[in-house]
Motif scaffolding. Structure first.
Motif, mmCIF file in Angstrom:
data_model
loop_
_atom_site.group_PDB
_atom_site.id
_atom_site.type_symbol
_atom_site.label_atom_id
_atom_site.label_comp_id
_atom_site.label_asym_id
_atom_site.label_seq_id
_atom_site.Cartn_x
_atom_site.Cartn_y
_atom_site.Cartn_z
ATOM 1 N N LEU A 230 0.902 -1.083 0.029
ATOM 2 C CA LEU A 230 0.297 0.263 0.167
ATOM 3 C C LEU A 230 0.828 1.618 -0.266
ATOM 4 O O LEU A 230 0.472 2.038 0.123
ATOM 5 C CB LEU A 230 -1.161 -0.154 1.492
ATOM 6 C CG LEU A 230 -2.159 0.853 1.197
ATOM 7 C CD1 LEU A 230 -2.750 1.407 -0.330
ATOM 8 C CD2 LEU A 230 -2.143 0.478 2.305
ATOM 9 N N SER A 231 2.051 1.222 0.002
ATOM 10 C CA SER A 231 2.714 2.184 0.549
ATOM 11 C C SER A 231 3.439 2.135 -0.464
ATOM 12 O O SER A 231 4.626 3.121 -0.497
ATOM 13 C CB SER A 231 3.308 2.343 2.553
ATOM 14 O OG SER A 231 4.336 1.169 2.303
ATOM 15 N N SER A 232 4.213 1.209 -1.176
ATOM 16 C CA SER A 232 5.155 1.294 -2.567
ATOM 17 C C SER A 232 4.796 1.926 -3.398
ATOM 18 O O SER A 232 3.404 2.342 -3.327
ATOM 19 C CB SER A 232 5.333 -0.467 -2.714
ATOM 20 O OG SER A 232 5.688 -0.695 -1.625
ATOM 21 N N VAL A 233 5.245 3.065 -4.092
ATOM 22 C CA VAL A 233 5.111 3.539 -5.743
ATOM 23 C C VAL A 233 4.857 2.222 -6.407
ATOM 24 O O VAL A 233 5.418 1.413 -6.355
ATOM 25 C CB VAL A 233 6.393 4.455 -6.276
ATOM 26 C CG1 VAL A 233 5.951 4.613 -7.516
ATOM 27 C CG2 VAL A 233 6.589 4.849 -5.234
ATOM 28 N N SER A 234 4.290 2.382 -7.149
ATOM 29 C CA SER A 234 3.255 1.236 -8.308
ATOM 30 C C SER A 234 4.256 0.703 -9.335
ATOM 31 O O SER A 234 5.256 2.086 -9.552
ATOM 32 C CB SER A 234 2.128 1.684 -9.479
ATOM 33 O OG SER A 234 2.375 0.931 -10.913
ATOM 34 N N PRO A 235 4.985 0.014 -9.686
ATOM 35 C CA PRO A 235 6.193 -0.147 -10.890
ATOM 36 C C PRO A 235 5.307 0.269 -12.345
ATOM 37 O O PRO A 235 4.401 1.198 -12.286
ATOM 38 C CB PRO A 235 6.045 -1.650 -11.182
ATOM 39 C CG PRO A 235 5.165 -2.275 -10.263
ATOM 40 C CD PRO A 235 4.276 -1.265 -9.366
ATOM 41 N N ASN A 236 6.276 -0.138 -12.841
ATOM 42 C CA ASN A 236 5.686 1.256 -14.104
ATOM 43 C C ASN A 236 4.455 0.371 -15.257
ATOM 44 O O ASN A 236 5.058 -0.765 -15.025
ATOM 45 C CB ASN A 236 6.726 1.413 -15.252
ATOM 46 C CG ASN A 236 7.888 2.135 -14.895
ATOM 47 O OD1 ASN A 236 8.917 2.088 -14.198
ATOM 48 N ND2 ASN A 236 7.524 3.729 -14.918
ATOM 49 N N THR A 237 3.865 1.162 -15.654
ATOM 50 C CA THR A 237 2.804 0.783 -16.118
ATOM 51 C C THR A 237 1.430 -0.921 -15.049
ATOM 52 O O THR A 237 1.080 -1.442 -15.972
ATOM 53 C CB THR A 237 2.579 -0.231 -17.179
ATOM 54 O OG1 THR A 237 3.456 -1.892 -17.681
ATOM 55 C CG2 THR A 237 3.714 0.698 -18.501
ATOM 56 N N GLY A 238 2.455 -0.385 -13.769
ATOM 57 C CA GLY A 238 1.790 -1.133 -12.539
ATOM 58 C C GLY A 238 -0.102 -0.690 -13.223
ATOM 59 O O GLY A 238 -0.421 0.178 -12.729
ATOM 60 N N VAL A 239 -0.942 -1.881 -13.001
ATOM 61 C CA VAL A 239 -2.228 -1.860 -12.657
ATOM 62 C C VAL A 239 -2.650 -1.917 -11.595
ATOM 63 O O VAL A 239 -3.153 -3.211 -10.780
ATOM 64 C CB VAL A 239 -2.878 -3.096 -13.718
ATOM 65 C CG1 VAL A 239 -4.223 -2.548 -14.028
ATOM 66 C CG2 VAL A 239 -1.956 -2.787 -15.335
#
Length: 275
Positions: A230-239
């Protein structure tokens, strides 16, 4: 009742992402070759979903990602993408164009933790969250007004491409997202959607937006989701995917159900390098 699906995708990788350099709003870097491959993969992953609305940040990396995703879609190639500055990345002020390590050093010198530290000329987390809140409330109001204009007309799941296509489930998150087992009431309710929205934005912005969903609007989360996710940044193109209910058009207390967060199964065959 207004019910809609919201799919939020982070833009693909840029050279600055790979080199861990802050972009914010002041650096408008295009996608790298890897970023375009990631966007292609996300587009294929979502290719059977008939979106009714598409919104994107007006920064180049998000615009290129949104265009690539829609270009792969079987139903929406001619849809108009609406570019909205409220979806831009957090503004990092004097830290933009500089290595992430510089921001961490600034935060340490100020006696603060990096995620909550605001460099000179940058946006506070509260300001980013306010932008996200403003955009989300705009979405909700837009859909309520559209439904009023349509006179209670709704799209069934088959009509908007979310249920079946040639006899197969077409919404990929139904197969790939952890915690997607819906109870019978939720499953029945989800068979009618008034709209299906795609949003393409940025990592820090999305983290703050989702924090607003969880902390302020009490969004329900998959049972398998870890707090660290929840506190992590999405990976590139994470959905990320949500089902949102506005009971009696209630814009104040929407019911939000998170189906999955920052999902990246579609990147399994993409050579992402150091994203």
């Amino acid at each position: 009742m207004v019910r809609f699906a919201l799919t939020v995708v982070r833009h693909g990788e840029t050279r600055y992402n790979k080199e861990k350099i802050l972009q914010g709003q002041g650096v408008d870097e295009p996608l790298s070759a890897t970023g375009f491959r990631q966007a292609d993969a996300a587009g294929i992953y979502l290719s059977n979903v008939k979106f009714t609305h598409v919104f994107s940040s007006d920064l180049l990396r998000a615009k290129q990602t949104a265009c690539t995703i829609i270009g792969k879609n079987k139903f929406c190639k001619d849809i108009v993408i609406q570019y909205d500055p409220r979806l831009r990345e957090r503004k990092y002020g004097i830290a933009e164009g500089r290595p992430l390590s510089d921001l961490k050093a600034m935060a340490k010198a100020a006696g603060e933790q990096c995620p909550s530290f605001t460099p000179s000329g940058g946006e506070t987390l509260d300001e980013v969250r306010a932008r996200a809140k403003d955009f989300f409330e705009f979405l909700c109001l837009l859909l309520v007004e559209e439904e009023h204009q349509k006179g209670q007309a709704v799209l069934d799941m088959t009509g908007n491409g979310l249920e079946t296509f040639e006899g197969k489930p077409v919404f990929p998150l139904r197969n790939h997202c952890s915690g997607l087992e819906l109870n019978s009431d939720t499953d029945r309710a989800a068979k009618v959607l008034n709209a299906n929205i795609l949003v393409v934005s940025h990592g820090a912005y999305m983290r703050n937006w989702f924090g607003y969903f969880v902390l302020d609007l009490k969004c329900t989360l998959p049972s398998t989701l870890k707090k660290s996710q929840l506190s992590s940044v999405s990976p590139n193109t994470g959905v990320s995917h949500f089902i949102i209910n506005l009971e009696n058009g209630d814009l104040i207390k929407p019911e939000i159900n998170c189906i999955c967060l920052n999902q990246d199964d579609h990147l399994a065959d993409v050579n992402t390098g150091n994203v």
